[in-house]
Design a protein around this motif. Structure first.
Motif, PDB file in Angstrom:
ATOM      1  N   LEU A  79      12.579  12.515  -9.521  1.00  0.00           N
ATOM      2  CA  LEU A  79      11.718  11.732  -8.627  1.00  0.00           C
ATOM      3  C   LEU A  79      10.443  12.458  -8.246  1.00  0.00           C
ATOM      4  CD1 LEU A  79      14.227   9.952  -6.208  1.00  0.00           C
ATOM      5  CD2 LEU A  79      12.861   8.922  -8.032  1.00  0.00           C
ATOM      6  N   GLN A  80      10.494  13.779  -8.121  1.00  0.00           N
ATOM      7  CA  GLN A  80       9.275  14.500  -7.760  1.00  0.00           C
ATOM      8  C   GLN A  80       8.175  14.259  -8.790  1.00  0.00           C
ATOM      9  OE1 GLN A  80      10.551  18.572  -7.228  1.00  0.00           O
ATOM     10  NE2 GLN A  80      10.827  18.288  -5.036  1.00  0.00           N
ATOM     11  N   ASP A  81       8.558  14.111 -10.057  1.00  0.00           N
ATOM     12  CA  ASP A  81       7.579  13.802 -11.103  1.00  0.00           C
ATOM     13  C   ASP A  81       7.278  12.304 -11.153  1.00  0.00           C
ATOM     14  OD1 ASP A  81       7.590  16.508 -11.852  1.00  0.00           O
ATOM     15  OD2 ASP A  81       9.229  16.185 -13.293  1.00  0.00           O
ATOM     16  N   TYR A  82       8.305  11.505 -10.989  1.00  0.00           N
ATOM     17  CA  TYR A  82       8.175  10.059 -11.167  1.00  0.00           C
ATOM     18  C   TYR A  82       7.232   9.420 -10.140  1.00  0.00           C
ATOM     19  CZ  TYR A  82       9.678   5.330 -12.387  1.00  0.00           C
ATOM     20  OH  TYR A  82       9.713   4.016 -12.811  1.00  0.00           O
ATOM     21  N   VAL A  83       7.244   9.944  -8.899  1.00  0.00           N
ATOM     22  CA  VAL A  83       6.450   9.303  -7.847  1.00  0.00           C
ATOM     23  C   VAL A  83       4.960   9.595  -7.970  1.00  0.00           C
ATOM     24  CG1 VAL A  83       8.365   9.343  -6.220  1.00  0.00           C
ATOM     25  CG2 VAL A  83       6.736  11.228  -6.193  1.00  0.00           C
ATOM     26  N   ARG A  84       4.587  10.566  -8.799  1.00  0.00           N
ATOM     27  CA  ARG A  84       3.167  10.935  -8.904  1.00  0.00           C
ATOM     28  C   ARG A  84       2.306   9.780  -9.391  1.00  0.00           C
ATOM     29  NH1 ARG A  84       3.801  16.753 -11.973  1.00  0.00           N
ATOM     30  NH2 ARG A  84       4.793  17.913 -10.254  1.00  0.00           N
ATOM     31  N   GLN A  85       2.861   8.971 -10.312  1.00  0.00           N
ATOM     32  CA  GLN A  85       2.075   7.852 -10.852  1.00  0.00           C
ATOM     33  C   GLN A  85       1.772   6.799  -9.783  1.00  0.00           C
ATOM     34  OE1 GLN A  85       4.562   5.253 -13.574  1.00  0.00           O
ATOM     35  NE2 GLN A  85       6.073   6.851 -13.133  1.00  0.00           N
ATOM     36  N   PHE A  86       2.477   6.868  -8.663  1.00  0.00           N
ATOM     37  CA  PHE A  86       2.224   5.949  -7.554  1.00  0.00           C
ATOM     38  C   PHE A  86       1.375   6.611  -6.457  1.00  0.00           C
ATOM     39  CE2 PHE A  86       6.042   4.577  -9.692  1.00  0.00           C
ATOM     40  CZ  PHE A  86       5.877   3.206  -9.790  1.00  0.00           C
ATOM     41  N   GLY A  87       0.876   7.796  -6.736  1.00  0.00           N
ATOM     42  CA  GLY A  87      -0.015   8.476  -5.803  1.00  0.00           C
ATOM     43  C   GLY A  87       0.666   9.285  -4.728  1.00  0.00           C
ATOM     44  N   ILE A  88       1.999   9.318  -4.724  1.00  0.00           N
ATOM     45  CA  ILE A  88       2.725  10.045  -3.680  1.00  0.00           C
ATOM     46  C   ILE A  88       2.655  11.548  -3.956  1.00  0.00           C
ATOM     47  CG2 ILE A  88       4.975  10.414  -2.584  1.00  0.00           C
ATOM     48  CD1 ILE A  88       5.658   7.511  -3.244  1.00  0.00           C
ATOM     49  N   ILE A 147       7.790   7.291   3.258  1.00  0.00           N
ATOM     50  CA  ILE A 147       6.569   6.633   2.798  1.00  0.00           C
ATOM     51  C   ILE A 147       6.870   5.226   2.287  1.00  0.00           C
ATOM     52  CG2 ILE A 147       4.870   6.660   0.919  1.00  0.00           C
ATOM     53  CD1 ILE A 147       4.759   9.729   1.258  1.00  0.00           C
ATOM     54  N   LEU A 148       7.943   5.074   1.533  1.00  0.00           N
ATOM     55  CA  LEU A 148       8.235   3.800   0.876  1.00  0.00           C
ATOM     56  C   LEU A 148       9.001   2.812   1.750  1.00  0.00           C
ATOM     57  CD1 LEU A 148       9.177   5.162  -2.653  1.00  0.00           C
ATOM     58  CD2 LEU A 148       7.100   3.923  -2.021  1.00  0.00           C
ATOM     59  N   PHE A 149       9.857   3.326   2.650  1.00  0.00           N
ATOM     60  CA  PHE A 149      10.733   2.431   3.405  1.00  0.00           C
ATOM     61  C   PHE A 149      10.521   2.478   4.921  1.00  0.00           C
ATOM     62  CE2 PHE A 149      12.930   3.183  -0.594  1.00  0.00           C
ATOM     63  CZ  PHE A 149      13.331   1.908  -0.959  1.00  0.00           C
ATOM     64  N   GLU A 198      -0.788  -0.747  -4.546  1.00  0.00           N
ATOM     65  CA  GLU A 198      -1.978   0.065  -4.777  1.00  0.00           C
ATOM     66  C   GLU A 198      -1.874   1.345  -3.959  1.00  0.00           C
ATOM     67  OE1 GLU A 198      -5.623  -1.281  -2.366  1.00  0.00           O
ATOM     68  OE2 GLU A 198      -4.551  -3.170  -2.752  1.00  0.00           O
ATOM     69  N   ILE A 199      -2.526   2.381  -4.440  1.00  0.00           N
ATOM     70  CA  ILE A 199      -2.490   3.665  -3.760  1.00  0.00           C
ATOM     71  C   ILE A 199      -3.423   3.626  -2.559  1.00  0.00           C
ATOM     72  CG2 ILE A 199      -2.903   6.139  -3.996  1.00  0.00           C
ATOM     73  CD1 ILE A 199      -2.376   5.812  -7.005  1.00  0.00           C
ATOM     74  N   ALA A 200      -2.971   4.126  -1.434  1.00  0.00           N
ATOM     75  CA  ALA A 200      -3.794   4.151  -0.225  1.00  0.00           C
ATOM     76  C   ALA A 200      -5.075   4.937  -0.482  1.00  0.00           C
ATOM     77  CB  ALA A 200      -3.017   4.773   0.927  1.00  0.00           C
ATOM     78  N   ALA A 201      -6.143   4.475   0.144  1.00  0.00           N
ATOM     79  CA  ALA A 201      -7.436   5.146  -0.011  1.00  0.00           C
ATOM     80  C   ALA A 201      -7.378   6.553   0.569  1.00  0.00           C
ATOM     81  CB  ALA A 201      -8.529   4.336   0.687  1.00  0.00           C
ATOM     82  N   ILE A 252       0.857  -1.183   0.000  1.00  0.00           N
ATOM     83  CA  ILE A 252       0.000   0.000   0.000  1.00  0.00           C
ATOM     84  C   ILE A 252       0.895   1.236   0.000  1.00  0.00           C
ATOM     85  CG2 ILE A 252      -1.867   1.244   1.143  1.00  0.00           C
ATOM     86  CD1 ILE A 252      -2.665  -1.516   0.166  1.00  0.00           C
ATOM     87  N   VAL A 253       0.793   2.060  -1.027  1.00  0.00           N
ATOM     88  CA  VAL A 253       1.616   3.260  -1.137  1.00  0.00           C
ATOM     89  C   VAL A 253       0.827   4.457  -0.619  1.00  0.00           C
ATOM     90  CG1 VAL A 253       2.917   4.768  -2.664  1.00  0.00           C
ATOM     91  CG2 VAL A 253       2.829   2.313  -3.131  1.00  0.00           C
ATOM     92  N   ARG A 254       1.309   5.029   0.449  1.00  0.00           N
ATOM     93  CA  ARG A 254       0.626   6.176   1.036  1.00  0.00           C
ATOM     94  C   ARG A 254       0.847   7.431   0.205  1.00  0.00           C
ATOM     95  NH1 ARG A 254       2.251   6.368   7.248  1.00  0.00           N
ATOM     96  NH2 ARG A 254       1.023   8.282   7.037  1.00  0.00           N
ATOM     97  N   ARG A 255      -0.101   8.337   0.316  1.00  0.00           N
ATOM     98  CA  ARG A 255      -0.022   9.585  -0.443  1.00  0.00           C
ATOM     99  C   ARG A 255       0.886  10.605   0.240  1.00  0.00           C
ATOM    100  NH1 ARG A 255      -4.764   9.720  -3.898  1.00  0.00           N
ATOM    101  NH2 ARG A 255      -6.007   7.847  -3.509  1.00  0.00           N
TER     102      ARG A 255
END
Length: 222
Positions: free
Chosen positions: A126-135, A146-148, A198-201, A2-5
């Motif tokens: 990375l600031q752009d790259y992480v957006r697709q994962f909801g961060i 968030i990730l580690f 999946e992106i956190a709700a 679960i990837v948190r925003r």
């Protein structure tokens, strides 16, 4: 996974600290630069970052003093205030076969361009790259947390990066930042390939406060 925003500062403070686990090499001669770059040219992906001596006087500024470039196993700290941005480093930054991963790369390259002209290639912000994962967070510290579920210390950020000898704390800080960028990218690539994330709700919307009518206020006062 679960990837948190996002993550708040209070939670961040409670996380265990992470440090670069590999070997750190301080590079301060042209010969050392050539050997280090020869190794880095063989890598497919590297993490990069830079440090500049802080200025506490209005109108005074400094050129970038340190360029950190990391693989998974080792990080090289190029002391640009001693060597300048030499041709081997320019060749590496311009090599399209080596992906360079960093955060706030626009700022890093703006400072590096003041040392020597070059056209960077194959760069991932990375600031752009992480957006697709909801961060939604933008700082390296928060994205890593968030990730580690670990935090990166920022205690050395405003230290003197042009000192004659870098302290152990400075070396560890500098290496950790570059390596963390690579670590983030490698994990996100793995998640993308496996699809196991999946992106956190979204949190529930706060309840609207009940409107207090003038009539109810009047009733309370009477």
């Amino acid at each position: 996974m679960i990837v948190r925003r996002t993550i708040d500062k209070d939670e961040l403070k409670e996380l265990p600290r992470t440090v670069f686990p590999g070997r750190i090499y301080v590079i301060q001669s042209e010969a050392e630069t050539e050997r280090a770059v020869a190794y880095l040219q063989s890598r497919s992906v590297i993490g990069i970052d830079s440090e500049t001596r802080p200025s506490f006087t209005k109108g005074q500024s400094h050129k970038v003093a340190l360029l950190q470039i990391s693989s998974e196993e080792c990080c090289f700290l190029f002391r640009l205030n001693m060597t300048g941005l030499t041709q081997p480093l320019v060749d590496l930054l311009e090599n399209p076969a080596v992906i360079k991963v960093g955060l706030s790369l626009k700022d890093d390259f703006m400072m590096l361009h003041k040392r020597a002209p070059f056209t960077q290639q194959s760069c991932i912000e990375l600031q752009d790259y992480v957006r697709q994962f909801g961060i939604q967070d933008k700082s390296l510290q928060k994205i890593y947390a968030i990730l580690f579920k670990e935090k990166i210390s920022k205690s050395q950020r405003l230290s003197n990066w042009e000192a004659d000898v870098l302290s152990d704390g400075q070396k560890q800080y500098a290496a950790t930042d570059a390596w963390a960028c690579l670590n983030i990218y490698n994990l996100l690539q793995e998640l993308k390939q496996t699809g196991d994330w999946e992106i956190a709700a979204l949190p529930p919307a706060p309840k609207e406060r009940e409107e207090v009518t003038i009539g109810s206020i009047s009733n309370q006062q009477s």
